[in-house]
Design a protein around this motif. Structure first.
Motif, PDB file in Angstrom:
ATOM      1  N   MET A   1       0.674  -1.086   0.105  1.00  0.00           N
ATOM      2  CA  MET A   1       0.032  -0.127  -0.171  1.00  0.00           C
ATOM      3  C   MET A   1       0.876   1.220   0.144  1.00  0.00           C
ATOM      4  N   ILE A   2       1.790   1.150   0.924  1.00  0.00           N
ATOM      5  CA  ILE A   2       2.508   2.352   0.953  1.00  0.00           C
ATOM      6  C   ILE A   2       3.426   2.762  -0.461  1.00  0.00           C
TER       7      ILE A   2
ATOM      8  N   VAL B   1      -8.546   3.576  -6.982  1.00  0.00           N
ATOM      9  CA  VAL B   1      -7.520   3.567  -7.796  1.00  0.00           C
ATOM     10  C   VAL B   1      -6.425   2.585  -7.048  1.00  0.00           C
ATOM     11  N   ILE B   2      -6.273   2.694  -5.817  1.00  0.00           N
ATOM     12  CA  ILE B   2      -5.338   1.890  -5.118  1.00  0.00           C
ATOM     13  C   ILE B   2      -5.883   0.511  -4.806  1.00  0.00           C
ATOM     14  N   ALA B   3      -7.010   0.252  -4.612  1.00  0.00           N
ATOM     15  CA  ALA B   3      -7.463  -1.022  -4.698  1.00  0.00           C
ATOM     16  C   ALA B   3      -7.244  -1.607  -5.858  1.00  0.00           C
ATOM     17  N   GLU B   4      -7.612  -1.094  -7.195  1.00  0.00           N
ATOM     18  CA  GLU B   4      -7.311  -1.761  -8.419  1.00  0.00           C
ATOM     19  C   GLU B   4      -5.763  -1.966  -8.785  1.00  0.00           C
ATOM     20  N   ALA B   5      -4.820  -1.141  -8.146  1.00  0.00           N
ATOM     21  CA  ALA B   5      -3.589  -1.403  -8.328  1.00  0.00           C
ATOM     22  C   ALA B   5      -3.060  -2.735  -7.554  1.00  0.00           C
ATOM     23  N   LEU B   6      -3.469  -2.610  -6.341  1.00  0.00           N
ATOM     24  CA  LEU B   6      -3.158  -3.746  -5.716  1.00  0.00           C
ATOM     25  C   LEU B   6      -4.009  -5.097  -5.770  1.00  0.00           C
ATOM     26  N   GLU B   7      -5.057  -4.836  -6.806  1.00  0.00           N
ATOM     27  CA  GLU B   7      -6.049  -5.971  -6.826  1.00  0.00           C
ATOM     28  C   GLU B   7      -6.755  -6.815  -5.625  1.00  0.00           C
TER      29      GLU B   7
ATOM     30  N   GLY C   1      -9.776   0.093   1.867  1.00  0.00           N
ATOM     31  CA  GLY C   1     -10.163   1.222   2.904  1.00  0.00           C
ATOM     32  C   GLY C   1      -9.806   0.943   4.124  1.00  0.00           C
ATOM     33  N   ARG C   2     -10.006  -0.334   4.683  1.00  0.00           N
ATOM     34  CA  ARG C   2      -9.358  -0.785   5.855  1.00  0.00           C
ATOM     35  C   ARG C   2      -7.892  -0.625   6.250  1.00  0.00           C
ATOM     36  N   LEU C   3      -7.180  -1.043   5.119  1.00  0.00           N
ATOM     37  CA  LEU C   3      -5.702  -0.844   5.290  1.00  0.00           C
ATOM     38  C   LEU C   3      -5.478   0.659   5.138  1.00  0.00           C
TER      39      LEU C   3
ATOM     40  N   LEU D   1       1.052   6.898   8.954  1.00  0.00           N
ATOM     41  CA  LEU D   1       1.946   6.845   7.889  1.00  0.00           C
ATOM     42  C   LEU D   1       1.333   7.248   6.353  1.00  0.00           C
ATOM     43  N   LEU D   2      -0.091   7.378   6.649  1.00  0.00           N
ATOM     44  CA  LEU D   2      -0.936   7.799   5.198  1.00  0.00           C
ATOM     45  C   LEU D   2      -1.921   8.978   6.032  1.00  0.00           C
TER      46      LEU D   2
END
Length: 151
Positions: free
Chosen positions: A48-49, A62-68, A75-77, A86-87
């Protein structure tokens, strides 16, 4: 007869390559996990980072798609990494419903350590490869990835 032998050989070669890729992926994950264990970050967290560092201001989708992964899991992460400092989520000027995700200053030292570990792992993994060999390998891996996405 010759055609059948070629088909059987192709099948065996494909099977061997598929198995090798599966084992290699596990080996790479396990080695990297061992290297980052002292940083107290999970595989999901460092992934994620890494994504947020490459796409600052990305939305959760977008992040979810990148991480499949599912948007809910992402969202939980993100929530967890925000709680860890950190975010951070920020309002977007173009869409008030979506929130942009960014690294905080606190994440930079961790990101630097993760980048160093990744660079050292890549140096070991690709030792002895020429630039042209790496480019060909990238082409092959991209083709395999594309074929796999098609199901």
């Amino acid at each position: 007869m010759i055609i059948e032998a070629t088909v059987d050989n192709d099948h065996e070669t494909r099977r061997a390559i598929g198995l090798r890729l599966t084992v290699l992926a596990r080996l790479l994950r396990n080695n990297f996990d061992r290297q980052v264990a002292g940083l107290h970050v999970t595989r999901s967290q460092w992934a994620m980072i890494a994504v947020v560092s490459r796409v600052p201001g990305a939305t959760q989708r977008v992040i979810a798609e990148a991480l499949e992964m599912s948007e809910a899991s992402a969202g939980r992460l993100i929530d967890r990494l925000c709680a860890d400092g950190l975010l951070e989520r920020r309002e977007r000027d173009d869409d008030r419903r979506a929130r942009a995700v960014y690294l905080t200053d606190a994440a930079e030292p961790l990101l630097d350590k993760l980048a160093t570990i990744a660079r050292e792992a890549e140096d070991r993994m690709f030792k002895g490869f020429s630039t042209s060999e790496l480019e060909r390998l990238q082409d092959y891996v991209d083709r395999i990835y594309g074929n796999t996405l098609k199901g």
